[in-house]
Design a protein around this motif. Structure first.
Motif, PDB file in Angstrom:
ATOM      1  N   PHE A  95       8.349  -6.467  -6.512  1.00 10.90           N
ATOM      2  CA  PHE A  95       8.519  -5.528  -5.408  1.00 10.90           C
ATOM      3  C   PHE A  95       8.775  -6.317  -4.127  1.00 10.90           C
ATOM      4  N   VAL A  96       9.908  -6.059  -3.489  1.00  7.13           N
ATOM      5  CA  VAL A  96      10.233  -6.742  -2.231  1.00  7.13           C
ATOM      6  C   VAL A  96      10.634  -5.717  -1.179  1.00  7.13           C
ATOM      7  N   LEU A  97      10.559  -6.132   0.061  1.00  4.13           N
ATOM      8  CA  LEU A  97      10.896  -5.264   1.179  1.00  4.13           C
ATOM      9  C   LEU A  97      12.410  -5.177   1.330  1.00  4.13           C
ATOM     10  N   LEU A  98      12.941  -3.983   1.492  1.00  3.42           N
ATOM     11  CA  LEU A  98      14.389  -3.825   1.660  1.00  3.42           C
ATOM     12  C   LEU A  98      14.873  -4.530   2.920  1.00  3.42           C
ATOM     13  N   SER A  99      14.116  -4.419   4.013  1.00  5.53           N
ATOM     14  CA  SER A  99      14.555  -4.987   5.288  1.00  5.53           C
ATOM     15  C   SER A  99      14.415  -6.498   5.348  1.00  5.53           C
ATOM     16  N   ASP A 100      13.644  -7.091   4.436  1.00  5.44           N
ATOM     17  CA  ASP A 100      13.499  -8.548   4.366  1.00  5.44           C
ATOM     18  C   ASP A 100      13.104  -8.894   2.925  1.00  5.44           C
ATOM     19  N   GLN A 101      14.103  -9.195   2.097  1.00  2.89           N
ATOM     20  CA  GLN A 101      13.859  -9.359   0.671  1.00  2.89           C
ATOM     21  C   GLN A 101      13.145 -10.654   0.317  1.00  2.89           C
ATOM     22  N   ASP A 102      12.798 -11.465   1.333  1.00  2.58           N
ATOM     23  CA  ASP A 102      11.962 -12.640   1.103  1.00  2.58           C
ATOM     24  C   ASP A 102      10.480 -12.269   1.108  1.00  2.58           C
ATOM     25  N   ILE A 103      10.164 -11.024   1.491  1.00  3.56           N
ATOM     26  CA  ILE A 103       8.767 -10.589   1.567  1.00  3.56           C
ATOM     27  C   ILE A 103       8.424  -9.753   0.342  1.00  3.56           C
ATOM     28  N   GLU A 104       7.478 -10.254  -0.457  1.00  2.00           N
ATOM     29  CA  GLU A 104       7.010  -9.523  -1.631  1.00  2.00           C
ATOM     30  C   GLU A 104       5.910  -8.558  -1.206  1.00  2.00           C
ATOM     31  N   VAL A 105       5.967  -7.315  -1.688  1.00  2.00           N
ATOM     32  CA  VAL A 105       5.011  -6.279  -1.269  1.00  2.00           C
ATOM     33  C   VAL A 105       4.426  -5.577  -2.489  1.00  2.00           C
ATOM     34  N   LYS A 106       3.516  -6.263  -3.154  1.00  3.23           N
ATOM     35  CA  LYS A 106       2.943  -5.714  -4.378  1.00  3.23           C
ATOM     36  C   LYS A 106       2.144  -4.442  -4.098  1.00  3.23           C
ATOM     37  N   GLY A 107       1.401  -4.431  -2.969  1.00  2.00           N
ATOM     38  CA  GLY A 107       0.592  -3.260  -2.649  1.00  2.00           C
ATOM     39  C   GLY A 107       1.434  -2.000  -2.500  1.00  2.00           C
ATOM     40  N   LEU A 108       2.517  -2.097  -1.727  1.00  2.00           N
ATOM     41  CA  LEU A 108       3.408  -0.948  -1.566  1.00  2.00           C
ATOM     42  C   LEU A 108       4.110  -0.622  -2.880  1.00  2.00           C
ATOM     43  N   GLY A 109       4.380  -1.652  -3.677  1.00  2.00           N
ATOM     44  CA  GLY A 109       5.002  -1.421  -4.979  1.00  2.00           C
ATOM     45  C   GLY A 109       4.106  -0.632  -5.905  1.00  2.00           C
ATOM     46  N   VAL A 110       2.834  -1.015  -5.959  1.00  2.00           N
ATOM     47  CA  VAL A 110       1.883  -0.277  -6.783  1.00  2.00           C
ATOM     48  C   VAL A 110       1.739   1.156  -6.271  1.00  2.00           C
ATOM     49  N   ALA A 111       1.741   1.330  -4.937  1.00  4.11           N
ATOM     50  CA  ALA A 111       1.686   2.682  -4.367  1.00  4.11           C
ATOM     51  C   ALA A 111       2.875   3.509  -4.836  1.00  4.11           C
ATOM     52  N   SER A 112       4.042   2.876  -4.952  1.00  8.59           N
ATOM     53  CA  SER A 112       5.235   3.605  -5.410  1.00  8.59           C
ATOM     54  C   SER A 112       5.081   4.035  -6.871  1.00  8.59           C
ATOM     55  N   ILE A 113       4.432   3.200  -7.692  1.00 11.60           N
ATOM     56  CA  ILE A 113       4.214   3.545  -9.098  1.00 11.60           C
ATOM     57  C   ILE A 113       3.186   4.661  -9.223  1.00 11.60           C
ATOM     58  N   LEU A 114       2.154   4.613  -8.380  1.00  9.49           N
ATOM     59  CA  LEU A 114       1.076   5.598  -8.437  1.00  9.49           C
ATOM     60  C   LEU A 114       1.394   6.886  -7.683  1.00  9.49           C
ATOM     61  N   ASN A 115       2.572   6.942  -7.043  1.00 11.38           N
ATOM     62  CA  ASN A 115       2.921   8.097  -6.221  1.00 11.38           C
ATOM     63  C   ASN A 115       1.870   8.306  -5.134  1.00 11.38           C
ATOM     64  N   ALA A 116       1.445   7.184  -4.531  1.00 12.76           N
ATOM     65  CA  ALA A 116       0.390   7.197  -3.521  1.00 12.76           C
ATOM     66  C   ALA A 116       0.953   6.758  -2.170  1.00 12.76           C
ATOM     67  N   TYR A 117       0.069   6.669  -1.177  1.00 15.56           N
ATOM     68  CA  TYR A 117       0.445   6.249   0.173  1.00 15.56           C
ATOM     69  C   TYR A 117       0.008   4.808   0.415  1.00 15.56           C
ATOM     70  N   GLY A 118       0.776   4.085   1.227  1.00 16.48           N
ATOM     71  CA  GLY A 118       0.362   2.764   1.653  1.00 16.48           C
ATOM     72  C   GLY A 118      -0.308   2.841   3.016  1.00 16.48           C
ATOM     73  N   ILE A 119      -1.250   1.932   3.272  1.00 12.92           N
ATOM     74  CA  ILE A 119      -1.826   1.782   4.611  1.00 12.92           C
ATOM     75  C   ILE A 119      -1.568   0.346   5.033  1.00 12.92           C
TER      76      ILE A 119
END
Length: 312
Positions: A95-119
């Motif tokens: 899982f990487v950020l669209l605006s900066d694909q050098d940044i890995e975002v596992k937390g937001l990625g897991v939120a996307s799988i769980l259909n949850a919200y990120g903080i």
């Protein structure tokens, strides 16, 4: 999302804890996906940032109490691959950020799988947006596949209030949906029937906003899969769900077996041994499949029932 400097962290971190405090009061459950054990005080907020020293420098007593209350009372469990629906594939997705694909975002990625919200810490303009667009990348037969996903993101108190209002409307809508389910003859699930015990479970206040989409997804998959299944192995394959029976030891123990007895609308009290495990918080859905009439009865939804290895 660590702050770029200690100074920026010291100025803005209090807002993050105010969000956590407010969300907790509204019954929001928190999870982490950073693979690091420990509580709020052990997170990496910024390089060189000393959490204890920051607390000691807070001059506002109310703010200091709020931060300490979150640290002491608000749980934020580390979520594992095994507790995620796509547990066989989540570890293989980047899982990487669209605006900066050098940044890995596992937390937001897991939120996307769980259909949850990120903080997110409001530590950079990357995180001061709602939603945050994340790219899911995975290998499929030697070819890299990509998919963009928008993850709802909480980064300010005003942003939280808006999302809580939306959740309240969604929650009530889903509650009404379950209230309108009947034991049989539901248009959405023509091949499913429900015990009164299951209907009571689905309407319970213990069913959270995170549970609703998962329950509906599982019911849809079961309803479709039973039509082409002649046994449990078929049902597992056709539904793509994590389904199993209980151990022989558990079913041989009367005190555990009887907890799986539910009143079937047609058959009376029967054992519902087989259960679906695709839920968070160790929840289970017990089912009884009829492969002749292509029908599944739902007997129970809720916390994992006691077993020989996990007695209650």
């Amino acid at each position: 999302m660590p702050f770029f400097s200690v100074e920026d962290c010291e100025v803005n971190l209090a807002v993050f804890f105010e969000i956590l405090h407010s969300a907790n009061l509204k019954g929001i459950t928190f999870y982490r996906a950073d693979d690091l054990e420990g509580g709020w005080s052990s997170l990496v907020y910024a390089q060189g940032f000393e959490f204890g020293k920051w607390i000691s420098k807070i001059k506002n007593n109310d703010q200091c109490r709020l931060v300490k209350s979150v640290i002491g009372n608000v749980k934020c469990r580390l979520i594992s691959n095994e507790s995620i629906d796509q547990k066989n594939s989540i570890k293989d997705i980047l899982f990487v950020l669209l605006s900066d694909q050098d940044i890995e975002v596992k937390g937001l990625g897991v939120a996307s799988i769980l259909n949850a919200y990120g903080i997110s810490f409001a530590s950079h303009t990357n995180w001061k947006v709602d939603p945050v667009t994340v790219i899911q990348q995975w290998d499929e037969v030697g070819a890299i596949q990509k998919q963009n996903v928008n993850v709802p993101n909480i980064y300010s108190q005003a942003n939280l209030d808006k999302i809580l209002d939306e959740l309240a409307v969604k929650k009530q809508s889903n509650k009404n949906y379950f209230c309108n389910l009947a034991a049989r003859g539901n248009i959405d699930f023509p091949h499913l029937i429900f015990c009164e015990s299951a209907l009571k479970d689905l309407r319970s206040s213990s069913v959270t906003a995170l549970d609703f989409p998962r329950i509906i997804s599982v019911l849809n998959k079961l309803d479709r899969a039973i039509c082409g299944s002649t046994n449990l192995d078929d049902l597992i394959k056709n539904s793509g769900l994590d389904i199993s029976g209980e151990s022989t030891e558990t079913m041989n123990a009367a005190k555990h077996a009887r907890k799986r007895l539910f009143k079937h609308p047609n058959l009376g009290r029967v054992l519902f041994e087989v259960h679906v495990k695709n839920f968070t918080d160790n929840k289970r859905m017990h089912i009884l499949a009829d492969y002749v009439s292509n029908c599944i009865c739902i007997g129970y939804f809720g916390r994992h029932l006691s077993t020989v290895t996990t007695p209650k």
